[in-house]
Write a protein that holds these residues in place. Sequence first.
Motif, PDB file in Angstrom:
ATOM      1  N   GLY A 204      23.936  34.688  39.488  1.00  0.00           N
ATOM      2  CA  GLY A 204      23.279  33.400  39.313  1.00  0.00           C
ATOM      3  C   GLY A 204      23.899  32.354  40.201  1.00  0.00           C
ATOM      4  N   HIS A 205      23.377  31.138  40.103  1.00  0.00           N
ATOM      5  CA  HIS A 205      23.898  30.015  40.886  1.00  0.00           C
ATOM      6  C   HIS A 205      24.950  29.280  40.052  1.00  0.00           C
ATOM      7  CE1 HIS A 205      24.150  26.407  43.294  1.00  0.00           C
ATOM      8  NE2 HIS A 205      23.303  26.921  44.191  1.00  0.00           N
ATOM      9  N   VAL A 248      47.188  46.407  35.679  1.00  0.00           N
ATOM     10  CA  VAL A 248      46.042  46.132  36.541  1.00  0.00           C
ATOM     11  C   VAL A 248      46.581  45.813  37.932  1.00  0.00           C
ATOM     12  CG1 VAL A 248      44.093  44.601  36.995  1.00  0.00           C
ATOM     13  CG2 VAL A 248      44.608  45.301  34.647  1.00  0.00           C
ATOM     14  N   THR A 249      46.176  46.580  38.925  1.00  0.00           N
ATOM     15  CA  THR A 249      46.773  46.466  40.257  1.00  0.00           C
ATOM     16  C   THR A 249      45.840  45.882  41.312  1.00  0.00           C
ATOM     17  OG1 THR A 249      46.163  48.750  40.760  1.00  0.00           O
ATOM     18  CG2 THR A 249      48.354  48.378  39.816  1.00  0.00           C
ATOM     19  N   ALA A 250      44.543  45.738  40.998  1.00  0.00           N
ATOM     20  CA  ALA A 250      43.618  45.133  41.957  1.00  0.00           C
ATOM     21  C   ALA A 250      42.441  44.524  41.203  1.00  0.00           C
ATOM     22  CB  ALA A 250      43.124  46.161  42.968  1.00  0.00           C
ATOM     23  N   PHE A 251      41.893  43.422  41.773  1.00  0.00           N
ATOM     24  CA  PHE A 251      40.786  42.694  41.147  1.00  0.00           C
ATOM     25  C   PHE A 251      39.969  42.095  42.287  1.00  0.00           C
ATOM     26  CE2 PHE A 251      38.560  39.299  39.117  1.00  0.00           C
ATOM     27  CZ  PHE A 251      38.500  39.544  37.753  1.00  0.00           C
ATOM     28  N   HIS A 252      38.779  42.614  42.512  1.00  0.00           N
ATOM     29  CA  HIS A 252      37.977  42.174  43.657  1.00  0.00           C
ATOM     30  C   HIS A 252      36.564  41.818  43.212  1.00  0.00           C
ATOM     31  CE1 HIS A 252      41.113  43.591  46.379  1.00  0.00           C
ATOM     32  NE2 HIS A 252      41.096  44.746  45.747  1.00  0.00           N
ATOM     33  N   GLY A 253      36.074  40.635  43.625  1.00  0.00           N
ATOM     34  CA  GLY A 253      34.709  40.256  43.328  1.00  0.00           C
ATOM     35  C   GLY A 253      34.433  38.834  43.742  1.00  0.00           C
ATOM     36  N   GLY A 254      33.187  38.590  44.069  1.00  0.00           N
ATOM     37  CA  GLY A 254      32.784  37.239  44.405  1.00  0.00           C
ATOM     38  C   GLY A 254      32.935  36.898  45.862  1.00  0.00           C
ATOM     39  N   GLN A 255      32.190  35.858  46.283  1.00  0.00           N
ATOM     40  CA  GLN A 255      32.269  35.370  47.655  1.00  0.00           C
ATOM     41  C   GLN A 255      31.749  33.945  47.695  1.00  0.00           C
ATOM     42  OE1 GLN A 255      30.134  37.773  50.454  1.00  0.00           O
ATOM     43  NE2 GLN A 255      30.906  36.676  52.239  1.00  0.00           N
ATOM     44  N   GLY A 256      32.434  33.100  48.398  1.00  0.00           N
ATOM     45  CA  GLY A 256      31.996  31.719  48.516  1.00  0.00           C
ATOM     46  C   GLY A 256      32.183  30.949  47.220  1.00  0.00           C
ATOM     47  N   PHE A 257      31.309  29.943  46.979  1.00  0.00           N
ATOM     48  CA  PHE A 257      31.462  29.051  45.832  1.00  0.00           C
ATOM     49  C   PHE A 257      30.200  28.921  44.985  1.00  0.00           C
ATOM     50  CE2 PHE A 257      34.559  27.768  48.968  1.00  0.00           C
ATOM     51  CZ  PHE A 257      35.711  27.582  48.220  1.00  0.00           C
ATOM     52  N   SER A 258      29.054  29.163  45.542  1.00  0.00           N
ATOM     53  CA  SER A 258      27.824  28.819  44.830  1.00  0.00           C
ATOM     54  C   SER A 258      27.171  29.983  44.102  1.00  0.00           C
ATOM     55  CB  SER A 258      26.816  28.201  45.805  1.00  0.00           C
ATOM     56  OG  SER A 258      26.437  29.138  46.792  1.00  0.00           O
ATOM     57  N   VAL A 259      27.697  31.206  44.268  1.00  0.00           N
ATOM     58  CA  VAL A 259      27.077  32.379  43.654  1.00  0.00           C
ATOM     59  C   VAL A 259      27.981  32.945  42.569  1.00  0.00           C
ATOM     60  CG1 VAL A 259      26.200  34.708  44.021  1.00  0.00           C
ATOM     61  CG2 VAL A 259      25.814  32.945  45.756  1.00  0.00           C
ATOM     62  N   ILE A 260      27.415  33.137  41.382  1.00  0.00           N
ATOM     63  CA  ILE A 260      28.135  33.848  40.326  1.00  0.00           C
ATOM     64  C   ILE A 260      27.959  35.336  40.591  1.00  0.00           C
ATOM     65  CG2 ILE A 260      28.260  34.301  37.854  1.00  0.00           C
ATOM     66  CD1 ILE A 260      27.078  31.513  37.397  1.00  0.00           C
ATOM     67  N   PRO A 261      29.032  36.063  40.878  1.00  0.00           N
ATOM     68  CA  PRO A 261      28.879  37.463  41.305  1.00  0.00           C
ATOM     69  C   PRO A 261      28.412  38.365  40.177  1.00  0.00           C
ATOM     70  CG  PRO A 261      31.188  36.950  40.997  1.00  0.00           C
ATOM     71  CD  PRO A 261      30.441  35.649  40.840  1.00  0.00           C
ATOM     72  N   ASP A 262      27.749  39.448  40.589  1.00  0.00           N
ATOM     73  CA  ASP A 262      27.238  40.407  39.610  1.00  0.00           C
ATOM     74  C   ASP A 262      28.115  41.646  39.486  1.00  0.00           C
ATOM     75  OD1 ASP A 262      26.742  41.626  42.015  1.00  0.00           O
ATOM     76  OD2 ASP A 262      24.561  41.754  41.746  1.00  0.00           O
ATOM     77  N   ARG A 263      29.268  41.636  40.194  1.00  0.00           N
ATOM     78  CA  ARG A 263      30.125  42.832  40.147  1.00  0.00           C
ATOM     79  C   ARG A 263      31.571  42.463  40.449  1.00  0.00           C
ATOM     80  NH1 ARG A 263      29.226  48.698  43.006  1.00  0.00           N
ATOM     81  NH2 ARG A 263      31.419  49.343  43.100  1.00  0.00           N
ATOM     82  N   VAL A 264      32.473  43.050  39.698  1.00  0.00           N
ATOM     83  CA  VAL A 264      33.911  42.958  39.967  1.00  0.00           C
ATOM     84  C   VAL A 264      34.503  44.354  39.857  1.00  0.00           C
ATOM     85  CG1 VAL A 264      36.141  42.113  39.120  1.00  0.00           C
ATOM     86  CG2 VAL A 264      34.183  40.568  39.217  1.00  0.00           C
ATOM     87  N   ASP A 265      35.354  44.702  40.821  1.00  0.00           N
ATOM     88  CA  ASP A 265      36.017  46.007  40.825  1.00  0.00           C
ATOM     89  C   ASP A 265      37.499  45.834  40.497  1.00  0.00           C
ATOM     90  OD1 ASP A 265      33.835  47.810  41.694  1.00  0.00           O
ATOM     91  OD2 ASP A 265      33.848  46.512  43.459  1.00  0.00           O
ATOM     92  N   ILE A 266      37.958  46.634  39.568  1.00  0.00           N
ATOM     93  CA  ILE A 266      39.337  46.559  39.084  1.00  0.00           C
ATOM     94  C   ILE A 266      39.999  47.919  39.275  1.00  0.00           C
ATOM     95  CG2 ILE A 266      40.782  46.262  37.023  1.00  0.00           C
ATOM     96  CD1 ILE A 266      38.565  44.429  35.926  1.00  0.00           C
ATOM     97  N   ASN A 267      41.246  47.917  39.741  1.00  0.00           N
ATOM     98  CA  ASN A 267      42.057  49.138  39.780  1.00  0.00           C
ATOM     99  C   ASN A 267      43.076  49.096  38.650  1.00  0.00           C
ATOM    100  OD1 ASN A 267      40.685  49.912  42.041  1.00  0.00           O
ATOM    101  ND2 ASN A 267      42.366  49.588  43.466  1.00  0.00           N
TER     102      ASN A 267
END
Length: 398
Positions: A204-205, A248-267
């Motif tokens: 979402g926005h 928890v050793t890694a946390f990746h997700g999202g880009q920029g500022f205006s978009v609520i991401p639909d996915r996060v990857d965790i190690n």
Amino acid sequence: MASDQRDAGWDNTMRSVVSLAQELIRQPSRGGVDDYGPVLGVLEKWLAGHAVPHRRLHDEAGALVGLLVEVAGEHPGPWWTLDACVDTAPYGDTDRWSFPPASGEIRDGWLLGRGAADSKLAAAMYCHLAANLAARPHTFSGGLAVLLDVDEHTGNFGGARAYLADRQAVRPAGVIIGYPGMDEVVVGGRGLWRAAITVHAPSGHSGSSRAVTGAISRAARLVCLLDTAELPGPDASSGFPLGPKLTVTAFHGGQGFSVIPDRVDINLDVRTTPEFDAHHAETLVRKVVAEVDAELSTPIPTTVTEVASWPAFRLEEDEQPAAALLTVARATGLDVRAKTAGPSNIGNLLARHGIPATAGFGVPYEGLHGIDERASLAELPDVYAIHQQALEDLLRGA
């Protein structure tokens, strides 16, 4: 042989070990970065020049992952393996090093450079031990294998896997892994269970008037629950001195500022014990995931994918090959203790195959995997002699 001749021969061996180690350090072999051909070429040239039988090991895809030395005695008996990696950790920030990472120089009694401690000096030492035995096969039973692995620091342990899968290789009765440090012989280690977790949510926005619980919020909640998950402590009755650990050793997700991401990857890395094994780890993690999915519902459930799993292991001090190293080291007056390590090592992989292993008993060191890696050479004669005696005891069934 006269004492002065014996001493001269011994000094020559030590100089030769150090010289070979220097050549290895001067060939960059960072895991997953450098071409391994040059560093293995140094070993192949040396082994061929000393008439030591050896051959290359390849993984299932045909990639070069190590060398295997095989020296057979003239009498039947069990085989034992010495293992040392000749790939290395990366250099890190080279501007912070006070000497070139591929130096190979000796300064104030220290061998300098990446791999000096982990584990090119051990590899050079093990090649010399093999050459010594190859010249007198009539004096021992069974055989010695030396595994020189170049796929260790990647975490793949390709050399070890190729060795275990090689139908031509004799299955060893035990393995001594050449890590540095004179105070301890590692006789056990926690296992591990690693997973990749993917958290989903509608996108979402960020400026929308509609409330949206995005993947980052869901993932953050999951991390909080994982961080506070209750784990058992050490079980004194099991003889295993460490408890499990979850990180928890890694946390990746999202880009920029205006978009609520639909996915996060965790190690996720879970260190396991005999009483809290991979099954327990996976059960706990999936329970926490189910709790988050129920609390913060989403059309796509969170996925958990196992990445790696190794069992914990521990040898008793009277089990081989631990007993041989500990007995000989202590007989020289060294205060060496048996240790169960928190991190895993190739011993865990070998344990899965029912092969006992030790790790450690090498020279003192500094900067392993860090800045200014170096290995002390003053203790090399003692470390070499203890390995040689322990190996001879194993090969004659003492």
